[in-house]
Scaffold this active site. Structure first.
Site, mmCIF file in Angstrom:
data_model
loop_
_atom_site.group_PDB
_atom_site.id
_atom_site.type_symbol
_atom_site.label_atom_id
_atom_site.label_comp_id
_atom_site.label_asym_id
_atom_site.label_seq_id
_atom_site.Cartn_x
_atom_site.Cartn_y
_atom_site.Cartn_z
ATOM 1 C CE LYS A 264 5.647 38.156 -18.878
ATOM 2 N NZ LYS A 264 4.651 38.462 -20.050
ATOM 3 C CD GLU B 200 2.605 35.411 -21.740
ATOM 4 O OE1 GLU B 200 3.040 35.733 -22.985
ATOM 5 O OE2 GLU B 200 2.813 36.483 -20.935
ATOM 6 C CB CYS C 126 6.276 36.402 -22.568
ATOM 7 S SG CYS C 126 5.811 37.166 -24.213
HETATM 8 N N1 ING Z 1 4.562 40.311 -24.563
HETATM 9 C C1 ING Z 1 5.688 40.847 -25.124
HETATM 10 C C2 ING Z 1 7.279 40.298 -25.120
HETATM 11 O O1 ING Z 1 8.025 40.562 -24.132
HETATM 12 C C3 ING Z 1 7.070 42.893 -25.672
HETATM 13 C C4 ING Z 1 5.988 42.155 -24.775
HETATM 14 C C5 ING Z 1 7.121 42.990 -26.818
HETATM 15 C C6 ING Z 1 7.758 43.771 -24.807
HETATM 16 C C7 ING Z 1 8.223 43.572 -27.575
HETATM 17 C C8 ING Z 1 9.137 44.482 -25.604
HETATM 18 C C9 ING Z 1 9.218 44.230 -26.870
HETATM 19 O O2 ING Z 1 7.604 39.582 -25.973
HETATM 20 C C10 ING Z 1 4.697 39.723 -23.257
HETATM 21 N N2 ING Z 1 3.509 39.102 -23.046
HETATM 22 O O3 ING Z 1 5.522 39.817 -22.445
#
Ligand code: ING
Length: 344
Positions: A132, A47, A182
């Site tokens: 996304k 990403e 992601c």
């Molecule tokens: N990053 C993280 C992801 O979903 C996150 C944000 C991390 C949300 C851990 C919840 C828990 O992997 C992105 N860019 O979405």
């Protein structure tokens, strides 16, 4: 003849705020070459692979963030990736910040910003685009956080749904391919929408902080990789599909992100896993015929699914309070299959 596709993930180590797109593309081309030499026919990049994970940086005016967006794809700086595909016959997916001049739902033509991923085939043609849909984090500066995560500030929710396309790749004349980005991997709905279109290979990139930056609650650090793998392995197994998940990892301007990119089969088994948080190629032979077992038995959707019982999944956004039981009789919500029949 088994339908085998050799798939690779080109995990990237950190890209600092000061790193140019040229630096990123040069590193990606080196990974492209290494993957090709190892027999890869399709290569998944992370990403936002062209820049640092800029949603961690607050900018008061959105135009100040334009520097991180691509207004054309390919552009002179990304064209070498498309040329590498054409020269080698190896396809790739690329995650980047997309700036598009597009009408919105009110037919207003304006600058629109998306967290985007494209699929490019071995002839250098863009086969599929995904924007996304699940944007984590927040839109305004949050002083309680250990790090900002301003995806809701810089990006609109993707407006292309979760499409699956059947196209040639490598030596195969047709593969059902879909993408997510992601945070999408944490939502079973995303996987199931792709599964309901017969997806055989899900490709996703991620930038995931290695610790909980919300400033809320306790989350043991080892759970970061575990939750990522749990989400991907479950999604692949429950939709009888292969999945390739590729990280941008390591410490960017003091902020650490997890690596541990993986390639998973339709049984939810990890076929290959990165063990560094730097530039690293992982690769696996994916025998796409392996999707048949799951979708002809446990996950034969047509035979086993009961959509009448799933209405809440699309009728509701958030959770509602449950019925409070009162002594006297078992709780019966009245939602039965018969009700569905009367409607039909
Ligand atoms: N990053 C993280 C992801 O979903 C996150 C944000 C991390 C949300 C851990 C919840 C828990 O992997 C992105 N860019 O979405």
């Amino acid at each position: 003849m088994p339908r085998i596709l050799t798939v690779a993930a080109a995990q990237l180590g950190p890209l600092q705020l000061s790193d140019s797109r040229e630096v990123a593309v040069q590193r990606m081309l080196r990974l492209f070459e290494r993957a090709k030499q190892r027999g890869a026919e399709l290569l998944v990049f992370p990403e936002l692979a062209l820049t640092t994970f800029f949603p961690r940086h607050y900018r008061e005016h959105l135009d100040e963030a334009d520097q991180w967006f691509e207004t054309e794809m390919p552009s002179p700086v990304t064209k070498p990736l498309f040329d590498a595909a054409k020269a080698s016959g190896v396809g790739f997916t690329l995650g980047y910040a997309e700036m598009a001049l597009e009408e919105d739902e009110t037919f207003c033509l304006r600058k629109r910003r998306f967290n985007t991923q494209i699929l490019v085939n071995g002839q250098g043609e863009i086969v599929l685009k995904y924007r996304k849909i699940h944007l984590p984090g927040h839109a305004e500066f949050d002083s309680n956080r250990k790090a900002q995560h301003l995806e809701k500030r810089y990006f609109e929710v993707g407006n292309l749904g979760f499409p699956v396309v059947r196209a040639a790749m490598g030596n195969l004349s047709g593969i059902n391919m879909g993408m997510m980005i992601c945070n999408d991997r944490r939502w079973p709905e995303a996987w199931r929408v792709l599964g309901l279109q017969g997806v055989e290979l899900v490709m996703l990139g991620y930038n995931t902080p290695s610790a909980n930056t919300t400033g809320i609650g306790f989350e043991a650090p080892h759970l970061r990789v575990q939750h990522s793998h749990l989400s991907i392995q479950a999604g692949a197994y429950q939709n009888a599909t292969f999945a390739v998940a590729c990280a941008k990892a390591g410490t960017e301007d003091g902020f650490e992100m997890i690596g541990h990119s993986i390639i998973v089969n339709p049984q939810g088994e990890i076929l290959a896993q990165a063990t560094t948080w730097d530039d690293e190629v992982i690769i696996a032979d994916c025998n796409l015929d392996q999707v048949q077992l799951g979708r002809s038995t446990v996950f034969d959707f047509d035979k086993h699914r009961q959509p009448w019982a799933y209405a809440r999944i699309t009728d509701q956004v958030g959770a509602v309070e449950p019925h409070v039981w009162s002594r006297g009789k078992p709780y019966s919500p009245g939602l039965t299959r018969d009700a569905d029949k009367q409607k039909a």
